[in-house]
Design a protein around this motif. Structure first.
Motif, PDB file in Angstrom:
ATOM      1  N   MET A 133       3.144  -1.941  10.651  1.00 45.32           N
ATOM      2  CA  MET A 133       3.347  -2.988  11.601  1.00 45.32           C
ATOM      3  C   MET A 133       2.822  -4.396  12.134  1.00 45.32           C
ATOM      4  N   GLN A 134       1.533  -3.263  11.532  1.00 50.88           N
ATOM      5  CA  GLN A 134      -0.004  -4.346  11.589  1.00 50.88           C
ATOM      6  C   GLN A 134      -0.251  -5.534  10.345  1.00 50.88           C
ATOM      7  N   GLU A 135      -0.060  -5.147   9.157  1.00 51.57           N
ATOM      8  CA  GLU A 135      -0.315  -6.271   8.718  1.00 51.57           C
ATOM      9  C   GLU A 135       0.918  -6.600   7.771  1.00 51.57           C
ATOM     10  N   ARG A 136       1.976  -6.022   7.817  1.00 49.56           N
ATOM     11  CA  ARG A 136       3.586  -7.098   7.939  1.00 49.56           C
ATOM     12  C   ARG A 136       3.278  -7.469   5.895  1.00 49.56           C
ATOM     13  N   PRO A 137       3.057  -6.486   5.245  1.00 51.85           N
ATOM     14  CA  PRO A 137       3.335  -5.817   3.646  1.00 51.85           C
ATOM     15  C   PRO A 137       5.078  -6.078   4.005  1.00 51.85           C
ATOM     16  N   VAL A 138       5.595  -6.615   2.859  1.00 55.43           N
ATOM     17  CA  VAL A 138       6.606  -6.557   2.310  1.00 55.43           C
ATOM     18  C   VAL A 138       7.449  -5.175   2.644  1.00 55.43           C
ATOM     19  N   ARG A 196       1.398  -1.201   0.445  1.00 54.64           N
ATOM     20  CA  ARG A 196      -0.122  -0.060   0.061  1.00 54.64           C
ATOM     21  C   ARG A 196       1.312   1.443  -0.090  1.00 54.64           C
ATOM     22  N   SER A 197       0.019   2.226  -0.231  1.00 54.17           N
ATOM     23  CA  SER A 197       0.872   3.824  -0.617  1.00 54.17           C
ATOM     24  C   SER A 197       0.511   4.575   0.260  1.00 54.17           C
ATOM     25  N   GLU A 251       1.516   2.124  10.726  1.00 54.14           N
ATOM     26  CA  GLU A 251       0.989   1.537  11.136  1.00 54.14           C
ATOM     27  C   GLU A 251      -0.093   0.174  10.751  1.00 54.14           C
ATOM     28  N   TYR A 252       0.155   0.633   9.942  1.00 59.14           N
ATOM     29  CA  TYR A 252       0.062  -0.279   8.374  1.00 59.14           C
ATOM     30  C   TYR A 252       1.145  -1.582   8.812  1.00 59.14           C
TER      31      TYR A 252
END
Length: 386
Positions: free
Chosen positions: A371-376, A356-357, A368-369
């Motif tokens: 750390m919570q969602e852990r995308p690459v 996401r950007s 926050e995104y």
């Protein structure tokens, strides 16, 4: 001189101005309260040899997340972010700065640059360890002081002597942004491995399927490794590794199960090379246990404090192990990383790794995104370039 975002700059401006009073918005990290603070100010005049860059894209590295979470120290009210793509605005000095290959920079040119800048004349720089220079400067790791040098800012000022690289037109901002961290670090790791062990035709264990591990799988595949085994407890990450060149994946947190699988894959011998990008003690232990007699263990991920790992000297001697550590990279590794991406951006889905950007104004939400969602990776775009 006052320049608003998006203003074109003429050559006469470059020759007569030092870009003082350029309005800038930066997100400074308050380490005492663990939050970002918006800073609106005008840049200090550029110094001799400095280059002013408009930030086009900054991706968030794991080390940035460690700083925000408190696992890693950083300068209070500094501007984080070192995986940066930018556009040349101008420079200070009579002479036009050159890029890494000796070509003159051009206004409007899309560039990236080495994360670390060495002095080129101390003991470490003289011994091919520029990233450990006695007076090392690191982007995204320094105090602001009127010249933001991190990517979470509309503008970034490059210090004199920074190795600068033109970005190939074929590479998007999101694909190329991590090159001056993850991609270049992987290039350095494989360079060191190749000094003692041949990658072509080998079986390599990669521990960790984050940005580093996925990039390593792709580079190992291109380098001709016969087997690239990626181990990660996250099934989705492990599956993703298959699209980046992994021939085999191991999804388990159990050391015994992982060991049995590797024994099966290597006819009981063990892997030729084991590379850790995770940094956990269990990951380091897995590499030490999995490598064959005469094999190579390359440690890259341990960049934060952790518990000690038992190492039995007799075993290292009798198994004739090569154990190496790597922190950061040399400018030539960044050059190799760019060339790798230029050759392979269609072969491997690097574009998909940015989950996401966010605009610069939403940097708190971006972290926050992440750390919570852990995308690459998560990308941040300055509002002036939205």
């Amino acid at each position: 001189m006052s320049i608003s975002a998006g203003t074109s700059v003429t050559q006469s401006d470059l020759e007569s101005e030092s870009f003082a009073d350029v309005p800038n918005v930066a997100m400074e990290f308050d380490s005492s309260e663990r939050r970002f603070v918006e800073s609106k100010s005008k840049l200090e005049p550029l110094l001799e040899g400095q280059v002013l860059v408009r930030v086009l894209c900054c991706t968030l590295c794991g080390s940035d997340l460690h700083t925000v979470s408190g696992r890693r120290s950083g300068h209070n009210r500094g501007v984080l972010g070192h995986e940066i793509v930018g556009e040349v605005v101008g420079w200070c000095g009579e002479f036009t700065p050159m890029d890494y290959h000796g070509a003159p920079l051009q206004v409007g040119q899309r560039i990236t640059w080495a994360m670390s800048v060495g002095c080129e004349h101390c003991f470490y720089c003289d011994n091919d360890l520029n990233q450990k220079c006695d007076s090392l400067f690191k982007y995204g790791h320094e105090a602001n002081d009127g010249h933001p040098t991190g990517g979470l800012s509309e503008y970034c000022v490059l210090v004199a002597g920074t190795p600068i690289f033109p970005v190939p037109d074929a590479l998007s901002n999101e694909v190329v942004a991590p090159v001056n961290c993850a991609t270049a670090t992987v290039s350095a790791a494989l360079r060191l491995v190749n000094q003692t062990h041949q990658i072509k035709g080998s079986t390599v264990l990669v521990v960790g399927a984050g940005m580093l591990g996925l990039t390593a799988a792709a580079q190992l595949s291109e380098a001709g490794a016969t087997r690239v085994v990626v181990a990660d407890p996250n099934a989705d990450r492990a599956k993703l590794a298959q699209s980046f060149g992994a021939t085999d994946v191991i999804v388990t947190e159990t050391a015994e199960e992982r060991h049995l699988k590797l024994q099966e894959l290597t006819d009981g011998r063990g892997v030729d090379v084991a590379i850790d990008f995770a940094g956990m003690t269990t990951a380091v232990e897995a590499c030490l246990q999995s490598v064959r007699m005469g094999g190579c263990v390359m440690l890259v991920g341990s960049v934060f404090p952790s518990d000690p790992v038992p190492l039995y000297p007799e075993q290292a001697v009798r198994r004739m192990l090569t154990i190496r550590g790597l922190h950061n990279y040399l400018p030539r590794d960044l050059d190799d990383g760019l060339r790798f991406l230029e050759r392979n951006h269609h072969r491997f889905p690097f574009e998909s790794l940015v989950g996401r950007s966010f605009p610069l104004s939403e940097v708190d939400q971006a972290f926050e995104y992440a750390m919570q969602e852990r995308p690459v990776r998560v990308a941040v775009y300055p509002s002036s370039t939205d």
